[in-house]
Enzyme design. Structure first.
Site, PDB file in Angstrom:
ATOM      1  CB  SER A  75      -0.963  -0.037   1.190  1.00 14.21           C
ATOM      2  OG  SER A  75      -1.956   0.952   1.078  1.00 14.21           O
ATOM      3  CD  GLU A  83      -5.264  -4.154  -3.991  1.00 19.61           C
ATOM      4  OE1 GLU A  83      -5.473  -3.683  -2.856  1.00 19.61           O
ATOM      5  OE2 GLU A  83      -4.172  -4.653  -4.321  1.00 19.61           O
ATOM      6  CG  HIS A 127      -5.663  -2.309   0.258  1.00 22.13           C
ATOM      7  ND1 HIS A 127      -4.792  -2.186  -0.803  1.00 22.13           N
ATOM      8  CD2 HIS A 127      -5.203  -1.475   1.218  1.00 22.13           C
ATOM      9  CE1 HIS A 127      -3.842  -1.314  -0.494  1.00 22.13           C
ATOM     10  NE2 HIS A 127      -4.070  -0.874   0.732  1.00 22.13           N
TER      11      HIS A 127
END
Length: 524
Positions: free
Chosen positions: A203, A326, A427
């Site tokens: 990330s 995600e 995610h």
């Protein structure tokens, strides 16, 4: 760090006592791993050093205890990112942590972790990032790095700087660079090989790594990279960063002629103001972040997505990929960071087209051909996922593969519970598997409906691939695992799909590439 009382003569012959460039530190041992925590690599960025480039730590005398983590960077609590028990938050947060197997005696490749958290949350002290399991095979040394986050790490005040009140850009990126310099100078004393350093992160941490790949001064500080779910294109120009700076000054009630106040404000007030700006910016400008790296023309000369897609990044081997679902986490958490509904997606695509008017960008309808047959909410999740993560990753892989080996992946593994609640392989769900820490948070619902046996098998394969990349330069993993071919833009465009059983898929994203077209879009 706590200073211990040194012996009257020399330091005892203790493998836990290590001499760094600034002084002696004493670590600990647990579960077959040696560790050193809370190692300072920079002075506290407070007072006149607030919003300035980090300064290397001053030398000390005696032996400093390095058995507890240093403070986390100032931030509000986020239930999605547990920092662990008894956490202290302080601006004096520029530290790192090291693990290696107690059984290792030879110099080992080094893996340096850069944590994520939307550039606003997180810490190297998160229980998830405990390196004990990672070093258990005796193949690598693990380093995890703290850096400044939120407004204290990513606010670019250079647009209002004066001779009396100077400010530097890209503070967090400069923190990471200094930490990597520290690793080069000191890691040999901890059993690591400074000539074999792999940076890896997820990330925001992945975004810092893909940005590092385009920073000339980073050359030689690392030799390979792994970028997990990197928001490669979420890097902004000086015009946008100046607007965010003014918004922060207004939020803090600081006038242009009173910039000295910025050095004295309590960190908690800066965090509070930063969170207000953090929420407002993506609400008003869908798809953008308040705090992220900046193209400053100095440290970051050009937009990273441009440099990488044109094959002009630092020519180091790269593993890069994203997760299948995600954007689902952002919807589940009701986060403002990613546009999900039709109106915000339309606004985002309109703004992207305006900012990239010189390019032949596909129309909204052309883009939506990649999502034919999906329900309306799934279309929104797909577009948000792809504009934020997958397409920038593909553009980067296409370009970087012309200068260095690239391995592309997509992480599809999802437990029954995550599928039930509708987030799937969203995610950050790869992180427990990467670290081999499947049970660090008692509140985590991931395995509430089972899946641990499969999870451990997936984790073993994934860790084996990451370690193999660090040690051999190729993420092939253990014998019998699916062979992972490099990504070839003019060839099969092979992608490793990581799931209950791995699979190598040719041109996995063919329909997506066709719908989005060849234009590489920047977000200035």
């Amino acid at each position: 760090m706590t200073e211990l009382t040194p012996t009257a003569s020399a330091v005892p012959a203790d493998r836990l006592v290590v001499r760094t460039s600034a002084g002696l530190v004493q670590g600990g041992e647990s579960d077959g791993a040696l560790f050193w925590k809370g190692l300072r690599y920079a002075e506290a960025p407070v007072g006149l050093l607030r919003w300035r480039a980090p300064v290397p730590v001053e030398p000390w005398t005696g032996v400093v205890a390095a058995t507890d983590y240093g403070p986390a960077a100032p931030q509000i609590s986020n239930p999605a990112i547990p920092l662990g028990p008894d956490v202290v938050k302080d601006e004096d947060c520029l530290s790192l942590n090291i693990w290696r197997s107690a059984a290792s005696t030879r110099p080992l490749p080094v893996m340096v972790w850069i944590h994520g958290g939307a550039y606003t949350f997180g810490s190297s002290r998160q229980p998830l990032f405990d390196g004990t399991a990672f070093v258990s095979t005796g193949e690598v040394v693990i380093v995890t790095v703290n850096y400044r986050i939120g407004a204290l790490g990513f606010l670019d005040l250079s647009s209002v700087a004066t001779e009396e009140q100077p400010f530097d850009s890209n503070l967090a990126l400069r923190d990471v660079l200094l930490a990597l310099e520290w690793v080069q100078q000191n890691i040999a004393a901890f059993g690591g090989d400074p000539e074999r350093v792999t940076v890896f992160g997820e990330s925001a941490g992945g975004g810092l790594i893909t940005t590092l790949l385009t920073v000339p001064s980073a050359e030689g500080l690392f030799h390979q990279a792994i970028a997990e779910s990197s928001p490669v294109s979420s890097v902004y120009d000086s015009v946008r960063s100046a607007k965010v700076a003014q918004r922060m000054l207004d939020q803090l009630g600081v006038a242009a002629g009173d910039l000295a106040r910025l050095r004295d404000l309590p960190a908690v007030d800066i965090v509070a103001a930063g969170m207000a700006v953090y929420a407002a910016v993506p609400s008003e400008e869908p798809g953008t972040l308040a705090f992220a790296p900046v193209v400053d023309g100095e440290l970051v000369p050009e937009h990273p997505i441009t440099v990488l897609s044109e094959g002009r990044g630092l020519p180091v081997p790269l593993v890069i990929g994203t997760n299948k679902d995600e954007a689902a986490l952002f919807k589940f958490m009701k986060s403002p960071l990613m546009p999900i509904d039709e109106q915000s997606i339309t606004e985002m695509l309109t703004e992207i087209a305006r900012e990239n008017s010189e390019l032949e960008m596909p129309t909204r309808d052309e883009i939506l051909t990649a999502y034919t047959g999906l329900r309306t909410h799934a279309i929104g999740l797909g577009v948000a996922r792809d504009v934020g993560f997958r397409m920038p990753t593909l553009w980067s892989a296409e370009g970087h593969a012309t200068v260095a080996p690239v391995w592309l992946y997509r992480f599809d593994q999802a437990t029954p519970m995550l599928r039930l609640v509708g987030v799937g392989a969203t995610h950050a769900t790869e992180l427990p598997y990467v670290w081999g820490n499947l049970d660090t948070d008692p509140k985590d619902i991931t395995f509430k409906l089972g899946g641990r046996k499969t999870g451990r098998a997936v984790s073993e394969r994934l860790q084996a691939r990451w370690r193999a990349f660090a040690t051999t330069g190729s993420p092939q993993g253990a014998a019998g695992d699916v062979e992972w071919e490099t990504f070839q833009p003019a060839g099969a465009r092979s992608t490793l799909v990581i799931d209950r059983h791995d699979a190598l898929v040719p041109d996995l994203d063919g329909e997506l590439r066709a719908a989005w077209g060849d234009a590489v879009l920047t977000f200035s």
